[in-house]
Design a protein around this motif. Sequence first.
Motif, mmCIF file in Angstrom:
data_model
loop_
_atom_site.group_PDB
_atom_site.id
_atom_site.type_symbol
_atom_site.label_atom_id
_atom_site.label_comp_id
_atom_site.label_asym_id
_atom_site.label_seq_id
_atom_site.Cartn_x
_atom_site.Cartn_y
_atom_site.Cartn_z
ATOM 1 N N ILE A 1 42.489 50.610 32.957
ATOM 2 C CA ILE A 1 42.715 49.982 34.228
ATOM 3 C C ILE A 1 43.085 48.565 34.282
ATOM 4 C CG2 ILE A 1 42.331 49.770 36.784
ATOM 5 C CD1 ILE A 1 40.073 52.049 35.992
ATOM 6 N N VAL A 2 44.107 48.013 34.853
ATOM 7 C CA VAL A 2 44.405 46.479 34.859
ATOM 8 C C VAL A 2 44.290 45.877 36.208
ATOM 9 C CG1 VAL A 2 46.150 44.753 34.452
ATOM 10 C CG2 VAL A 2 45.994 46.587 32.857
ATOM 11 N N TYR A 3 43.341 45.013 36.442
ATOM 12 C CA TYR A 3 43.353 44.290 37.716
ATOM 13 C C TYR A 3 43.582 42.906 37.699
ATOM 14 C CZ TYR A 3 39.478 47.837 37.812
ATOM 15 O OH TYR A 3 38.833 49.131 37.785
ATOM 16 N N ARG A 4 44.055 42.378 38.735
ATOM 17 C CA ARG A 4 43.771 41.154 39.095
ATOM 18 C C ARG A 4 42.882 40.695 40.149
ATOM 19 N NH1 ARG A 4 49.594 40.141 42.229
ATOM 20 N NH2 ARG A 4 49.007 40.819 44.394
ATOM 21 N N VAL A 5 42.180 39.373 39.876
ATOM 22 C CA VAL A 5 41.147 39.024 40.570
ATOM 23 C C VAL A 5 41.589 37.488 41.244
ATOM 24 C CG1 VAL A 5 38.816 38.325 40.415
ATOM 25 C CG2 VAL A 5 39.537 40.131 39.007
ATOM 26 N N ASP A 6 41.210 37.385 42.402
ATOM 27 C CA ASP A 6 41.313 36.263 43.178
ATOM 28 C C ASP A 6 40.191 35.385 42.829
ATOM 29 O OD1 ASP A 6 40.880 34.036 44.927
ATOM 30 O OD2 ASP A 6 42.302 35.072 46.342
ATOM 31 N N PRO A 7 40.208 34.276 41.991
ATOM 32 C CA PRO A 7 39.031 33.248 41.548
ATOM 33 C C PRO A 7 38.241 32.708 42.515
ATOM 34 C CG PRO A 7 41.341 32.147 41.064
ATOM 35 C CD PRO A 7 41.447 33.733 41.807
ATOM 36 N N GLU A 8 38.721 32.437 43.863
ATOM 37 C CA GLU A 8 38.172 31.923 45.081
ATOM 38 C C GLU A 8 37.081 33.082 45.446
ATOM 39 O OE1 GLU A 8 37.869 28.815 45.796
ATOM 40 O OE2 GLU A 8 39.285 28.091 44.255
ATOM 41 N N THR A 9 37.742 34.138 45.826
ATOM 42 C CA THR A 9 36.960 35.183 46.621
ATOM 43 C C THR A 9 36.206 36.102 45.622
ATOM 44 O OG1 THR A 9 38.656 36.733 46.757
ATOM 45 C CG2 THR A 9 38.310 35.230 48.457
ATOM 46 N N MET A 10 36.632 36.130 44.496
ATOM 47 C CA MET A 10 36.149 37.377 43.322
ATOM 48 C C MET A 10 36.422 38.641 43.666
ATOM 49 S SD MET A 10 35.218 35.491 40.737
ATOM 50 C CE MET A 10 33.982 36.568 39.734
ATOM 51 N N LYS A 11 37.696 38.780 44.782
ATOM 52 C CA LYS A 11 37.937 40.110 44.708
ATOM 53 C C LYS A 11 38.897 40.611 43.876
ATOM 54 C CE LYS A 11 40.043 42.902 48.850
ATOM 55 N NZ LYS A 11 40.940 42.812 50.010
ATOM 56 N N ALA A 12 38.715 41.904 43.575
ATOM 57 C CA ALA A 12 39.557 42.466 42.344
ATOM 58 C C ALA A 12 40.492 43.592 43.014
ATOM 59 C CB ALA A 12 38.660 43.139 41.500
ATOM 60 N N GLU A 13 41.633 43.751 42.565
ATOM 61 C CA GLU A 13 42.630 44.813 42.915
ATOM 62 C C GLU A 13 42.980 45.381 41.688
ATOM 63 O OE1 GLU A 13 47.146 44.785 45.129
ATOM 64 O OE2 GLU A 13 46.129 42.682 44.784
ATOM 65 N N GLU A 14 43.223 46.759 41.829
ATOM 66 C CA GLU A 14 43.697 47.466 40.793
ATOM 67 C C GLU A 14 45.179 47.542 40.957
ATOM 68 O OE1 GLU A 14 44.154 52.079 39.654
ATOM 69 O OE2 GLU A 14 42.098 51.379 40.154
ATOM 70 N N MET A 15 45.784 47.006 39.641
ATOM 71 C CA MET A 15 47.231 46.909 39.617
ATOM 72 C C MET A 15 47.799 48.276 39.073
ATOM 73 S SD MET A 15 47.291 44.244 41.243
ATOM 74 C CE MET A 15 49.307 43.972 40.974
ATOM 75 N N PHE A 16 47.465 48.613 38.049
ATOM 76 C CA PHE A 16 47.887 49.975 37.427
ATOM 77 C C PHE A 16 46.991 50.552 36.551
ATOM 78 C CE2 PHE A 16 49.580 46.716 34.505
ATOM 79 C CZ PHE A 16 49.591 47.235 33.390
#
Length: 321
Positions: free
Chosen positions: A152-167
Amino acid sequence: MDCKSRRRLTTILTMLCLGALPVTLAAAELDRDVLAERVTKLSRGTQWKPVSAVPVNFLTHHPQGMVKIGDTLFVSSVEIQQPTKRFPQPVDGYDRDTGAGVGHLFKIDMKGNLIADITLGEGSIYHPGGIDYDGKYIWVPVAEYRPNSRSIVYRVDPETMKAEEMFRFADHVGGVVHDTDSKSLHGVSWGSRRFYRWALDANGKPTNASEAPEKLRTLNTSHYLDYQDCKYAGKSRMLCSGVTEMRLTPEAAPFRLGGIDLVDLADGRPIFQTPVLLWSAAGMDMTHNPVWMETSDAGIRGYFMPEDDKSTLYIYEAEVK
């Protein structure tokens, strides 16, 4: 230039100097280009001078990838709860079971203190790999802890540390690099024997992730290093750090040689390669796992975290002209 334009330019420059505006993408690209060019001036004889060694003040488990944003570090790590076990014979194409664990992304200050910790992955997908920062998001792959598996590849907002699954993808992706010039994401497989390329749409989603892996892959023609952590280096290149292990006999302790490669993302071929002759007191090569490199007044400053659990952040500088 008229007076109004001159006043506007002066205001922008003043705000930049005061830190009121973020660093532009153009400036970041320039820094990557300068770093890549300086890397090509390194050699086996380069003297890396120690700057500091900072103890990390929490249990780091098994660190994998690192990016530095300002004065903050982000480190991916795998917490192994049950080690994988090899099968006597392959089972369904796998050479071992999945084991069990937890994937982490740590946010750390430069004194080695933990600021935040998020977990990534699900079920048997718990092994984060090498990570990259595109100026807005940190990209983190998480895979099963075995070759030829799934991720699973995620991208993470470094400020909020919120992760979003991309694919999701049907192979072990052990590291990713975001080419911000061609708007594409590049991955390396287990041991970096295969490279993958995914075209990204305006929302950062891949347009071809559903294609068969063999249609997206390029074989790595270099067998000098297993890449552990890669970063985008501008002009469709990636800067990868890694290690090769050698044993004189099957029972002997391994000798670990670390190094860095500058790789052309178009064809997966190395443009430049050099060993990094640095080891910790315990004999771990500095490029064994997380690595971050940046330009400095002297030339290049490297940040290394090769040890598990009770880690130390080693900082070195190399003078290049």
